[in-house]
Scaffold this motif. Structure first.
Motif, PDB file in Angstrom:
ATOM      1  N   GLU A 269       0.848  -1.208   0.000  1.00  0.00           N
ATOM      2  CA  GLU A 269       0.000   0.000   0.000  1.00  0.00           C
ATOM      3  C   GLU A 269       0.878   1.250   0.000  1.00  0.00           C
ATOM      4  O   GLU A 269       0.625   2.203  -0.722  1.00  0.00           O
ATOM      5  CB  GLU A 269      -0.880   0.046   1.257  1.00  0.00           C
ATOM      6  N   HIS A 270       1.893   1.208   0.838  1.00  0.00           N
ATOM      7  CA  HIS A 270       2.737   2.395   0.970  1.00  0.00           C
ATOM      8  C   HIS A 270       3.580   2.618  -0.283  1.00  0.00           C
ATOM      9  O   HIS A 270       3.630   3.727  -0.819  1.00  0.00           O
ATOM     10  CB  HIS A 270       3.645   2.285   2.195  1.00  0.00           C
ATOM     11  N   THR A 271       4.224   1.558  -0.768  1.00  0.00           N
ATOM     12  CA  THR A 271       5.127   1.770  -1.917  1.00  0.00           C
ATOM     13  C   THR A 271       4.339   2.067  -3.189  1.00  0.00           C
ATOM     14  O   THR A 271       4.757   2.902  -3.979  1.00  0.00           O
ATOM     15  CB  THR A 271       6.031   0.543  -2.149  1.00  0.00           C
ATOM     16  N   SER A 272       3.208   1.403  -3.380  1.00  0.00           N
ATOM     17  CA  SER A 272       2.479   1.626  -4.634  1.00  0.00           C
ATOM     18  C   SER A 272       2.015   3.066  -4.733  1.00  0.00           C
ATOM     19  O   SER A 272       1.928   3.628  -5.827  1.00  0.00           O
ATOM     20  CB  SER A 272       1.292   0.663  -4.755  1.00  0.00           C
ATOM     21  N   ALA A 273       1.734   3.686  -3.600  1.00  0.00           N
ATOM     22  CA  ALA A 273       1.269   5.070  -3.623  1.00  0.00           C
ATOM     23  C   ALA A 273       2.421   6.074  -3.655  1.00  0.00           C
ATOM     24  O   ALA A 273       2.220   7.230  -4.010  1.00  0.00           O
ATOM     25  CB  ALA A 273       0.404   5.334  -2.396  1.00  0.00           C
ATOM     26  N   ASN A 274       3.607   5.621  -3.261  1.00  0.00           N
ATOM     27  CA  ASN A 274       4.707   6.582  -3.112  1.00  0.00           C
ATOM     28  C   ASN A 274       5.934   6.281  -3.964  1.00  0.00           C
ATOM     29  O   ASN A 274       6.399   7.138  -4.702  1.00  0.00           O
ATOM     30  CB  ASN A 274       5.124   6.650  -1.633  1.00  0.00           C
ATOM     31  N   LEU A 275       6.426   5.056  -3.834  1.00  0.00           N
ATOM     32  CA  LEU A 275       7.655   4.693  -4.550  1.00  0.00           C
ATOM     33  C   LEU A 275       7.492   3.280  -5.094  1.00  0.00           C
ATOM     34  O   LEU A 275       7.994   2.330  -4.493  1.00  0.00           O
ATOM     35  CB  LEU A 275       8.837   4.713  -3.568  1.00  0.00           C
ATOM     36  N   PRO A 276       6.774   3.124  -6.193  1.00  0.00           N
ATOM     37  CA  PRO A 276       6.511   1.753  -6.669  1.00  0.00           C
ATOM     38  C   PRO A 276       7.800   1.014  -7.030  1.00  0.00           C
ATOM     39  O   PRO A 276       8.620   1.530  -7.776  1.00  0.00           O
ATOM     40  CB  PRO A 276       5.647   1.969  -7.918  1.00  0.00           C
ATOM     41  N   VAL A 277       7.961  -0.159  -6.414  1.00  0.00           N
ATOM     42  CA  VAL A 277       9.101  -1.033  -6.718  1.00  0.00           C
ATOM     43  C   VAL A 277       8.564  -2.461  -6.758  1.00  0.00           C
ATOM     44  O   VAL A 277       7.491  -2.732  -6.216  1.00  0.00           O
ATOM     45  CB  VAL A 277      10.215  -0.940  -5.643  1.00  0.00           C
ATOM     46  N   PRO A 278       9.309  -3.374  -7.374  1.00  0.00           N
ATOM     47  CA  PRO A 278       8.853  -4.773  -7.347  1.00  0.00           C
ATOM     48  C   PRO A 278       8.785  -5.291  -5.913  1.00  0.00           C
ATOM     49  O   PRO A 278       9.693  -5.048  -5.119  1.00  0.00           O
ATOM     50  CB  PRO A 278       9.942  -5.527  -8.132  1.00  0.00           C
ATOM     51  N   ILE A 279       7.680  -5.973  -5.621  1.00  0.00           N
ATOM     52  CA  ILE A 279       7.517  -6.554  -4.288  1.00  0.00           C
ATOM     53  C   ILE A 279       7.140  -8.022  -4.426  1.00  0.00           C
ATOM     54  O   ILE A 279       6.270  -8.369  -5.229  1.00  0.00           O
ATOM     55  CB  ILE A 279       6.409  -5.833  -3.488  1.00  0.00           C
ATOM     56  N   GLU A 280       7.785  -8.865  -3.680  1.00  0.00           N
ATOM     57  CA  GLU A 280       7.381 -10.266  -3.553  1.00  0.00           C
ATOM     58  C   GLU A 280       6.827 -10.436  -2.146  1.00  0.00           C
ATOM     59  O   GLU A 280       7.544 -10.197  -1.165  1.00  0.00           O
ATOM     60  CB  GLU A 280       8.578 -11.204  -3.774  1.00  0.00           C
ATOM     61  N   ARG A 281       5.562 -10.817  -2.059  1.00  0.00           N
ATOM     62  CA  ARG A 281       4.945 -11.001  -0.732  1.00  0.00           C
ATOM     63  C   ARG A 281       4.937 -12.480  -0.387  1.00  0.00           C
ATOM     64  O   ARG A 281       4.369 -13.286  -1.117  1.00  0.00           O
ATOM     65  CB  ARG A 281       3.515 -10.470  -0.726  1.00  0.00           C
ATOM     66  N   MET A 282       5.563 -12.816   0.729  1.00  0.00           N
ATOM     67  CA  MET A 282       5.609 -14.212   1.156  1.00  0.00           C
ATOM     68  C   MET A 282       4.762 -14.406   2.412  1.00  0.00           C
ATOM     69  O   MET A 282       4.784 -13.570   3.318  1.00  0.00           O
ATOM     70  CB  MET A 282       7.048 -14.636   1.441  1.00  0.00           C
ATOM     71  N   GLY A 283       4.054 -15.514   2.417  1.00  0.00           N
ATOM     72  CA  GLY A 283       3.167 -15.839   3.527  1.00  0.00           C
ATOM     73  C   GLY A 283       2.226 -16.931   3.047  1.00  0.00           C
ATOM     74  O   GLY A 283       2.611 -17.755   2.210  1.00  0.00           O
ATOM     75  N   PHE A 284       1.019 -16.912   3.527  1.00  0.00           N
ATOM     76  CA  PHE A 284       0.049 -17.931   3.114  1.00  0.00           C
ATOM     77  C   PHE A 284      -1.039 -17.277   2.262  1.00  0.00           C
ATOM     78  O   PHE A 284      -1.547 -16.220   2.619  1.00  0.00           O
ATOM     79  CB  PHE A 284      -0.570 -18.596   4.339  1.00  0.00           C
ATOM     80  N   PRO A 285      -1.412 -17.944   1.154  1.00  0.00           N
ATOM     81  CA  PRO A 285      -2.415 -17.335   0.273  1.00  0.00           C
ATOM     82  C   PRO A 285      -3.840 -17.479   0.794  1.00  0.00           C
ATOM     83  O   PRO A 285      -4.752 -16.821   0.313  1.00  0.00           O
ATOM     84  CB  PRO A 285      -2.232 -18.107  -1.033  1.00  0.00           C
ATOM     85  N   GLY A 286      -4.053 -18.339   1.767  1.00  0.00           N
ATOM     86  CA  GLY A 286      -5.405 -18.584   2.289  1.00  0.00           C
ATOM     87  C   GLY A 286      -5.326 -19.730   3.271  1.00  0.00           C
ATOM     88  O   GLY A 286      -4.264 -19.988   3.843  1.00  0.00           O
ATOM     89  N   PHE A 287      -6.427 -20.440   3.464  1.00  0.00           N
ATOM     90  CA  PHE A 287      -6.397 -21.600   4.362  1.00  0.00           C
ATOM     91  C   PHE A 287      -5.353 -22.587   3.848  1.00  0.00           C
ATOM     92  O   PHE A 287      -5.239 -22.811   2.648  1.00  0.00           O
ATOM     93  CB  PHE A 287      -7.765 -22.288   4.409  1.00  0.00           C
ATOM     94  N   VAL A 288      -4.638 -23.173   4.779  1.00  0.00           N
ATOM     95  CA  VAL A 288      -3.531 -24.055   4.376  1.00  0.00           C
ATOM     96  C   VAL A 288      -3.939 -25.514   4.553  1.00  0.00           C
ATOM     97  O   VAL A 288      -4.840 -25.822   5.335  1.00  0.00           O
ATOM     98  CB  VAL A 288      -2.256 -23.751   5.195  1.00  0.00           C
ATOM     99  N   PRO A 289      -3.282 -26.415   3.820  1.00  0.00           N
ATOM    100  CA  PRO A 289      -3.596 -27.843   3.971  1.00  0.00           C
ATOM    101  C   PRO A 289      -3.055 -28.387   5.300  1.00  0.00           C
ATOM    102  O   PRO A 289      -2.307 -27.704   6.002  1.00  0.00           O
ATOM    103  CB  PRO A 289      -2.883 -28.489   2.794  1.00  0.00           C
ATOM    104  N   THR A 290      -3.441 -29.599   5.609  1.00  0.00           N
ATOM    105  CA  THR A 290      -2.961 -30.257   6.826  1.00  0.00           C
ATOM    106  C   THR A 290      -1.448 -30.445   6.763  1.00  0.00           C
ATOM    107  O   THR A 290      -0.916 -30.851   5.723  1.00  0.00           O
ATOM    108  CB  THR A 290      -3.625 -31.642   6.969  1.00  0.00           C
ATOM    109  N   GLY A 291      -0.801 -30.169   7.876  1.00  0.00           N
ATOM    110  CA  GLY A 291       0.635 -30.403   7.919  1.00  0.00           C
ATOM    111  C   GLY A 291       1.238 -29.807   9.173  1.00  0.00           C
ATOM    112  O   GLY A 291       0.637 -28.930   9.797  1.00  0.00           O
ATOM    113  N   SER A 292       2.415 -30.289   9.516  1.00  0.00           N
ATOM    114  CA  SER A 292       3.122 -29.735  10.667  1.00  0.00           C
ATOM    115  C   SER A 292       3.584 -28.321  10.335  1.00  0.00           C
ATOM    116  O   SER A 292       3.604 -27.921   9.164  1.00  0.00           O
ATOM    117  CB  SER A 292       4.349 -30.600  10.987  1.00  0.00           C
ATOM    118  N   VAL A 293       3.974 -27.586  11.342  1.00  0.00           N
ATOM    119  CA  VAL A 293       4.472 -26.228  11.106  1.00  0.00           C
ATOM    120  C   VAL A 293       5.653 -26.271  10.138  1.00  0.00           C
ATOM    121  O   VAL A 293       5.719 -25.491   9.178  1.00  0.00           O
ATOM    122  CB  VAL A 293       4.918 -25.570  12.434  1.00  0.00           C
TER     123      VAL A 293
END
Lengths: 320, 273
Positions: A269-293
């Protein structure tokens, strides 16, 4: 409950630092009380309960009441730390968090335990990966995600002294202490963990030490990665993000959370409005499948190798 | 003050509150006058016959607390706080106007005397419970009063708090239920019935008293602390009439958030004397 992660030398469960610190603070300030939802054990408040049995309020399995009671205790001059599994604290009681804590502005400290996917195989009902997106718009709640035991203790001390609502998000996954010189916990300020000029990796909580490992891996390839520990999600250190964008030209965000509306969303939100640069967002896209941490982290690339891969990708997307 | 004088004073205040609240609603063409009028005698009794407070020191730690869980009935709350001296009458003229301190639901950061922000139903009782627990923990003398609507008790959060309050034996904690038997669309019993409400609270560990919520003398008696205090929280089921005091409004669900036209306003003002 999820199986505990294998004990690793030098890795610590931040809940221990939380428990130690809240007990110390309570020794010196009779206003400090704890409120739980049958979560004494999972909040590691057994010691607190022994020392201050009258100052631990267990409302039972009743999160809406728990958060409302927190607001009322603040009205009555107490400093309540409301501690529960973050999935239920923020999800089940979201309207109480909004109306009774954020909007009313009571001096209540919400402590979300076992956040992210710490409950692993127990599945998405017990994961708390939506909390950033739910709480970010409640902008008068300072949202802190400590990256290690030291920062946990400092954040709890700061929260106790600060007049206003705070959400501290803890894991149960052991993490190593970060190596940063002359550390000082500053809410609302990103912590520069490692200098770098080719890309900035902005991480929080359990992901910060993995980002550091990624930077070491990248350094071997001649890539200089800046690491920011963004322990405060709200208010966001926009100046540090702007500097990262203008000085390194590419950003990777890493969070143990849903990528929609969390740290990555905030940075974008901040960069797109001020200083657009390539961003790779890492995390979970939604509910995750069964599995250990461990399996989930690996599956979604939340590893040193995965973060390094995203860093290369972000650098590759730079223009010119 | 002699009991009769006290009752007269409360009645006078309640009359002023009804007239002033209805004028606010008429001017704003917004509000919840039906629920204001069912609650006004209860709130007037609390502020002018029961509670200890100092409007010049709204944060005084030892003050008695009143939590308006049915936060939509701001006509009743705002006129009470004004009559109690928390702010000048001029403020009432701004009711629901842009930037007013008198929002459609109360905000403690805007107005002195408001203990917590309410509006979404089922929030007041848990917050009030926390206040009462804080009082118990610190051996404070203050009492905590919370007023809920009756339909509001369909919210589960109330029962979480009711269970906890009963188990904690909070003798300085009083819930008053504004039992007008109407929610916004229809009767409580035809929506999701509450009866037997007294038995429900007794089963949760509360003392229960059932009173006529418009009989000020009965309200004073029920709300006054008995000698030696109480060992359980108290639930007062106040049987009330939605729209009480204005003939065409009484017992009409449509006046939950109905607003008067000029003719209705004039009739109401003639009746409210």
């Amino acid at each position: 409950m999820a199986a505990p992660a294998a004990k690793q030398e030098g890795f610590y469960d931040c809940r221990d630092a939380w428990a130690r610190t809240i007990e110390e603070l309570a020794e010196n300030d009779p206003r400090i009380v704890a409120v739980v939802n049958d979560s004494v054990g999972s909040s590691k408040l057994g010691g607190f309960q022994k020392k201050f049995p009258d100052r631990l309020i267990n409302v039972g399995i009743a999160e809406q009441n728990m958060v409302g009671v927190g607001a009322g205790l603040a009205n009555g001059g107490r400093i309540p730390f409301v501690s529960a599994a973050s999935c239920f604290l923020t999800g089940r009681a979201l309207e109480q968090v909004k109306a009774d804590i954020a909007y009313a502005g009571f001096n209540v400290k919400l402590v979300g335990q076992s956040s992210g996917v710490a409950y692993g195989e127990l599945g998405p009902t017990h994961h708390s990966i939506e909390d950033f997106a739910w709480l970010r718009p409640l902008s008068n709640i300072t949202m802190v995600v400590p990256a290690d035991s030291w920062e946990t203790a400092e954040a709890v001390k700061w929260a106790a002294a600060h007049e206003g609502p705070v959400y501290i998000r803890l894991s149960r996954m052991p993490v190593p202490d970060l190596s940063v010189e002359d550390r000082k916990f500053q809410p609302g300020k990103a912590e520069l963990v490692r200098k770098g000029s080719d890309v900035t990796i902005i991480a929080c909580g359990t992901m910060v030490h993995l980002a550091v490992q990624a930077a070491v891996e990248l350094e071997a390839e001649g890539i200089s990665a800046r690491i920011l520990n963004m322990a405060t999600i709200t208010p966001l250190d926009e100046a540090a993000i702007s500097a990262a964008a203008s000085e390194t030209g590419a950003i990777v965000t890493v969070e143990e959370a849903n990528i929609h509306g969390g740290l990555g969303g905030a940075v974008a939100e901040h960069t797109s409005a001020n200083l657009p640069v390539p961003i790779e967002r890492m995390g979970f896209p939604g509910f995750v499948p069964t599995g250990s941490v461990e399996w989930l982290f690996d599956h979604f690339g939340l590893t040193a190798a995965g973060i390094a891969r995203s860093a290369r990708k972000a650098i590759g997307r730079k223009r010119g | 003050m002699l009991k009769n004088d006290l009752v007269d004073t409360i009645r006078e205040k309640a009359l002023w509150m009804r007239r002033r609240a209805f004028t606010m609603v008429y001017d704003a063409q917004l509000g919840h006058p039906g629920g204001d009028f069912s609650a006004i005698d209860i709130i007037a009794t609390l502020y002018f016959g029961v509670m200890r407070y100092d409007p010049k020191k709204p944060d005084m730690p030892e003050r008695d607390r009143f939590i308006m869980s049915k936060g939509h009935a701001t006509g009743a709350l705002y006129t009470a706080l004004c009559a109690a001296g928390y702010y000048p009458e001029d403020w009432l003229k701004t009711y629901m106007q842009p930037q007013s301190k008198l929002n459609g639901h109360p905000n403690r950061n805007y107005l002195p005397g408001v203990e917590t922000n309410t509006g979404p139903l089922g929030h007041g009782l848990p917050v009030a419970l926390g206040i009462a627990i804080a009082g118990q923990m610190t051996n404070s003398d203050y009492r905590t009063f919370v007023l809920t609507g009756d339909g509001e008790l369909q919210e589960g959060s109330n029962w979480e708090a009711a269970m906890s309050a009963g188990n904690r034996k909070l003798g300085k904690f009083t819930l008053i239920v504004d039992r007008n038997r109407l929610q916004q669309g229809m009767g409580t019993e035809e929506t999701n019935g509450l009866d037997p409400l007294d038995d429900k609270f007794r089963a949760f560990g509360w003392d229960v008293e059932v009173v006529d919520g418009h009989d000020v003398g009965a309200l004073v008696n029920a709300l006054s602390e008995p000698p030696g205090g109480r060992s359980k929280p108290l639930c007062i089921i106040a049987n009330t009439i939605k729209g009480k005091g204005v003939s065409f409004m009484e017992n009409k669900a449509s006046w939950h958030h109905g607003v008067p036209n000029a003719e209705q306003y004039d009739i109401a003002m003639e009746e409210l004397v």
